[in-house]
Design a protein around this motif. Structure first.
Motif, PDB file in Angstrom:
ATOM      1  N   ASP A  95      36.407 -34.692  45.527  1.00 35.53           N
ATOM      2  CA  ASP A  95      35.677 -33.651  45.910  1.00 35.53           C
ATOM      3  C   ASP A  95      34.206 -34.187  46.080  1.00 35.53           C
ATOM      4  OD1 ASP A  95      35.443 -30.615  46.718  1.00 35.53           O
ATOM      5  OD2 ASP A  95      34.176 -30.454  44.832  1.00 35.53           O
ATOM      6  N   HIS A  96      33.892 -35.105  45.858  1.00 38.90           N
ATOM      7  CA  HIS A  96      32.503 -35.776  46.033  1.00 38.90           C
ATOM      8  C   HIS A  96      31.325 -35.020  45.619  1.00 38.90           C
ATOM      9  CE1 HIS A  96      33.528 -39.473  48.183  1.00 38.90           C
ATOM     10  NE2 HIS A  96      34.670 -38.706  48.537  1.00 38.90           N
ATOM     11  N   ARG A  97      31.511 -34.157  44.472  1.00 41.46           N
ATOM     12  CA  ARG A  97      30.287 -33.203  43.994  1.00 41.46           C
ATOM     13  C   ARG A  97      29.667 -34.215  43.182  1.00 41.46           C
ATOM     14  NH1 ARG A  97      29.670 -28.637  46.889  1.00 41.46           N
ATOM     15  NH2 ARG A  97      31.997 -27.776  47.300  1.00 41.46           N
ATOM     16  N   VAL A  98      28.254 -34.112  43.129  1.00 47.10           N
ATOM     17  CA  VAL A  98      27.114 -34.703  42.311  1.00 47.10           C
ATOM     18  C   VAL A  98      26.490 -33.832  41.371  1.00 47.10           C
ATOM     19  CG1 VAL A  98      25.383 -36.362  42.724  1.00 47.10           C
ATOM     20  CG2 VAL A  98      26.914 -36.367  44.333  1.00 47.10           C
ATOM     21  N   LYS A  99      26.284 -34.288  40.033  1.00 48.31           N
ATOM     22  CA  LYS A  99      26.048 -33.608  39.246  1.00 48.31           C
ATOM     23  C   LYS A  99      25.126 -34.530  38.176  1.00 48.31           C
ATOM     24  CE  LYS A  99      26.399 -29.672  35.958  1.00 48.31           C
ATOM     25  NZ  LYS A  99      25.236 -28.718  36.741  1.00 48.31           N
ATOM     26  N   ALA A 100      23.668 -34.084  37.822  1.00 45.17           N
ATOM     27  CA  ALA A 100      22.874 -35.146  36.994  1.00 45.17           C
ATOM     28  C   ALA A 100      23.291 -34.080  35.422  1.00 45.17           C
ATOM     29  CB  ALA A 100      21.591 -35.166  37.167  1.00 45.17           C
ATOM     30  N   CYS A 101      23.969 -34.900  34.488  1.00 51.03           N
ATOM     31  CA  CYS A 101      24.353 -34.126  33.363  1.00 51.03           C
ATOM     32  C   CYS A 101      22.922 -34.165  32.552  1.00 51.03           C
ATOM     33  CB  CYS A 101      25.348 -34.754  32.641  1.00 51.03           C
ATOM     34  SG  CYS A 101      26.845 -34.636  33.482  1.00 51.03           S
ATOM     35  N   THR A 102      22.020 -33.329  32.713  1.00 52.85           N
ATOM     36  CA  THR A 102      20.772 -33.607  31.757  1.00 52.85           C
ATOM     37  C   THR A 102      20.635 -32.304  30.700  1.00 52.85           C
ATOM     38  OG1 THR A 102      19.531 -32.093  33.636  1.00 52.85           O
ATOM     39  CG2 THR A 102      19.505 -34.654  33.568  1.00 52.85           C
ATOM     40  N   VAL A 103      20.884 -31.316  31.156  1.00 51.76           N
ATOM     41  CA  VAL A 103      21.044 -29.968  30.242  1.00 51.76           C
ATOM     42  C   VAL A 103      21.854 -28.973  31.047  1.00 51.76           C
ATOM     43  CG1 VAL A 103      19.584 -28.130  29.329  1.00 51.76           C
ATOM     44  CG2 VAL A 103      18.400 -30.125  30.228  1.00 51.76           C
ATOM     45  N   ALA A 104      22.654 -28.682  29.702  1.00 51.47           N
ATOM     46  CA  ALA A 104      24.032 -27.469  30.045  1.00 51.47           C
ATOM     47  C   ALA A 104      24.365 -27.026  28.699  1.00 51.47           C
ATOM     48  CB  ALA A 104      25.054 -28.296  30.646  1.00 51.47           C
ATOM     49  N   ALA A 105      24.853 -25.696  29.015  1.00 55.38           N
ATOM     50  CA  ALA A 105      25.034 -25.007  27.644  1.00 55.38           C
ATOM     51  C   ALA A 105      26.723 -24.919  27.772  1.00 55.38           C
ATOM     52  CB  ALA A 105      24.674 -23.600  27.874  1.00 55.38           C
ATOM     53  N   TYR A 106      27.219 -25.061  26.680  1.00 60.88           N
ATOM     54  CA  TYR A 106      28.674 -25.300  26.429  1.00 60.88           C
ATOM     55  C   TYR A 106      29.258 -24.435  25.277  1.00 60.88           C
ATOM     56  CZ  TYR A 106      28.918 -28.861  29.856  1.00 60.88           C
ATOM     57  OH  TYR A 106      28.509 -29.804  30.671  1.00 60.88           O
ATOM     58  N   GLU A 107      30.262 -23.738  25.652  1.00 62.13           N
ATOM     59  CA  GLU A 107      30.943 -23.060  24.280  1.00 62.13           C
ATOM     60  C   GLU A 107      31.791 -23.911  23.752  1.00 62.13           C
ATOM     61  OE1 GLU A 107      33.600 -18.993  23.177  1.00 62.13           O
ATOM     62  OE2 GLU A 107      32.662 -19.121  25.056  1.00 62.13           O
ATOM     63  N   MET A 108      31.800 -24.222  22.586  1.00 63.92           N
ATOM     64  CA  MET A 108      32.765 -25.150  21.879  1.00 63.92           C
ATOM     65  C   MET A 108      33.574 -24.326  20.957  1.00 63.92           C
ATOM     66  SD  MET A 108      30.072 -28.458  21.425  1.00 63.92           S
ATOM     67  CE  MET A 108      31.399 -29.603  21.525  1.00 63.92           C
ATOM     68  N   ARG A 109      34.674 -24.828  20.722  1.00 66.41           N
ATOM     69  CA  ARG A 109      35.711 -24.208  19.606  1.00 66.41           C
ATOM     70  C   ARG A 109      36.079 -25.257  18.734  1.00 66.41           C
ATOM     71  NH1 ARG A 109      39.717 -22.010  24.406  1.00 66.41           N
ATOM     72  NH2 ARG A 109      39.662 -24.343  24.658  1.00 66.41           N
ATOM     73  N   HIS A 110      35.300 -25.594  17.748  1.00 65.59           N
ATOM     74  CA  HIS A 110      35.297 -26.848  16.744  1.00 65.59           C
ATOM     75  C   HIS A 110      36.434 -26.190  15.685  1.00 65.59           C
ATOM     76  CE1 HIS A 110      34.349 -29.587  13.872  1.00 65.59           C
ATOM     77  NE2 HIS A 110      33.678 -30.216  14.903  1.00 65.59           N
ATOM     78  N   PRO A 111      37.405 -27.122  15.388  1.00 69.24           N
ATOM     79  CA  PRO A 111      38.388 -27.009  14.512  1.00 69.24           C
ATOM     80  C   PRO A 111      38.024 -26.474  13.256  1.00 69.24           C
ATOM     81  CG  PRO A 111      38.275 -29.435  15.126  1.00 69.24           C
ATOM     82  CD  PRO A 111      37.404 -28.526  16.155  1.00 69.24           C
ATOM     83  N   LEU A 112      36.884 -27.097  12.744  1.00 71.54           N
ATOM     84  CA  LEU A 112      36.329 -26.615  11.353  1.00 71.54           C
ATOM     85  C   LEU A 112      35.258 -25.607  11.128  1.00 71.54           C
ATOM     86  CD1 LEU A 112      35.360 -30.466  10.013  1.00 71.54           C
ATOM     87  CD2 LEU A 112      37.240 -29.059   9.552  1.00 71.54           C
ATOM     88  N   VAL A 113      34.685 -25.342  12.248  1.00 76.47           N
ATOM     89  CA  VAL A 113      33.562 -24.264  11.923  1.00 76.47           C
ATOM     90  C   VAL A 113      33.792 -23.148  12.986  1.00 76.47           C
ATOM     91  CG1 VAL A 113      31.872 -25.751  10.803  1.00 76.47           C
ATOM     92  CG2 VAL A 113      31.694 -25.619  13.241  1.00 76.47           C
ATOM     93  N   GLY A 114      34.624 -23.341  13.890  1.00 78.74           N
ATOM     94  CA  GLY A 114      34.999 -22.145  14.672  1.00 78.74           C
ATOM     95  C   GLY A 114      34.004 -22.359  15.948  1.00 78.74           C
TER      96      GLY A 114
END
Length: 300
Positions: free
Chosen positions: A222-241
């Motif tokens: 797809d040739h998309r370009v993105k600099a991974c400098t700042v991004a918010a992610y919802e994580m689902r951690h196996p220990l703390v949810g």
């Protein structure tokens, strides 16, 4: 993978993604056999000849001036990251040395000092190709608690974050919106590939990911370009949810980068991270895995 071939592929991909109505090109109701703009339409918008633009797409033009590149970038409506990527592709074959073996990557003294300061913040040190060169205890627990905490100390066994995101089911399950994280990884790898088109280890990684993950292959094409400098992610951690973190890339000059994960003050995510830190403190000794700069070698 040469700069000219990547340049042509990028221009064709972005041209096909730009609809005539997006840029005010009249179609008069005609049925078009190909998606996006035609070469001559893009050339007209950029103010260059159709024959020259065609040669550029086909990799037959050895160079392009910064003025031409800026004009094409404007016609394609590229953002700043994409413009830098375009310039890197256009200059790759002229300014990148060929056949040089890349120097071994190591944790620099500056990165080591910064990791010490970030003791209570999840942090990992990433190399050029997203290899994990080091992590602190909380960074390991958040991003890859299922792996050996000492893995980054052994160059042959170092985890690779791009490989983990696409090929490791634990890492995939960490992200509630996995496609968003995956696209960011691919976009960042595109930037690296433009700057280092002759890197054999990078070629091998891209080939492996393309062969083993159809999703990676589609996103790469797809040739998309993105600099991974700042991004918010919802994580689902196996220990703390569930918790929402802001992943930020801290660049302190040439060499490895540091990725940290922060949470909003007073949030349930901050509480979850505190629980994870408590669990890590109970399970490990603070001196077990210090972050140290690697010794210099004659090859580096």
């Amino acid at each position: 993978m040469t700069g000219k071939s990547q340049l042509g592929d990028f221009l064709k991909a972005r041209r096909s993604q730009l609809r005539p109505e997006d840029v005010g090109v009249p179609t008069y109701g005609e049925r078009r056999r190909v998606p996006g703009l035609r070469r001559e339409e893009l050339a007209l918008l950029a103010g260059v000849s159709a024959s020259y633009y065609t040669r550029l797409e086909q990799g037959q033009s050895l160079s392009a001036s910064s003025e031409v590149l800026d004009a094409i970038a404007g016609a394609l409506r590229l953002d700043e990251s994409e413009r830098r990527y375009l310039r890197d592709l256009a200059s790759a074959d002229r300014h990148r040395p060929r056949g040089r073996r890349p120097a071994p990557e190591r944790v620099t003294e500056a990165a080591s000092q910064l990791m010490d300061v970030l003791g209570d913040v999840p942090a990992i040190v990433l190399g050029l190709r997203s290899d994990v060169l080091a992590w602190n205890r909380l960074g390991h627990a958040l991003f890859a608690g299922h792996l050996d905490p000492g893995a980054p100390d052994l160059p042959a066994q170092r985890p690779n974050m791009a490989r983990l995101v696409f090929l490791d089911c634990h890492t995939r399950d960490l992200y509630a919106d996995w496609p968003s994280k995956a696209r960011a990884v691919v976009g960042n790898l595109r930037l690296v590939a433009a700057r280092h088109p002759q890197d054999p280890a990078l070629h091998a990684l891209l080939g492996e990911l393309s062969a083993m993950s159809s999703e990676f292959a589609l996103m790469w094409a797809d040739h998309r370009v993105k600099a991974c400098t700042v991004a918010a992610y919802e994580m689902r951690h196996p220990l703390v949810g569930p918790l929402t973190v802001v992943q930020q890339t801290l660049s302190h000059g040439p060499g490895p980068t540091i990725v940290v994960a922060t949470t909003e003050a007073g949030s349930t995510s901050r509480e979850a991270l505190a629980l994870l830190a408590q669990a890590v403190t109970q399970d490990t000794d603070p001196a077990d895995h210090p972050v140290r700069p690697a010794p210099r070698s004659a090859a580096g």
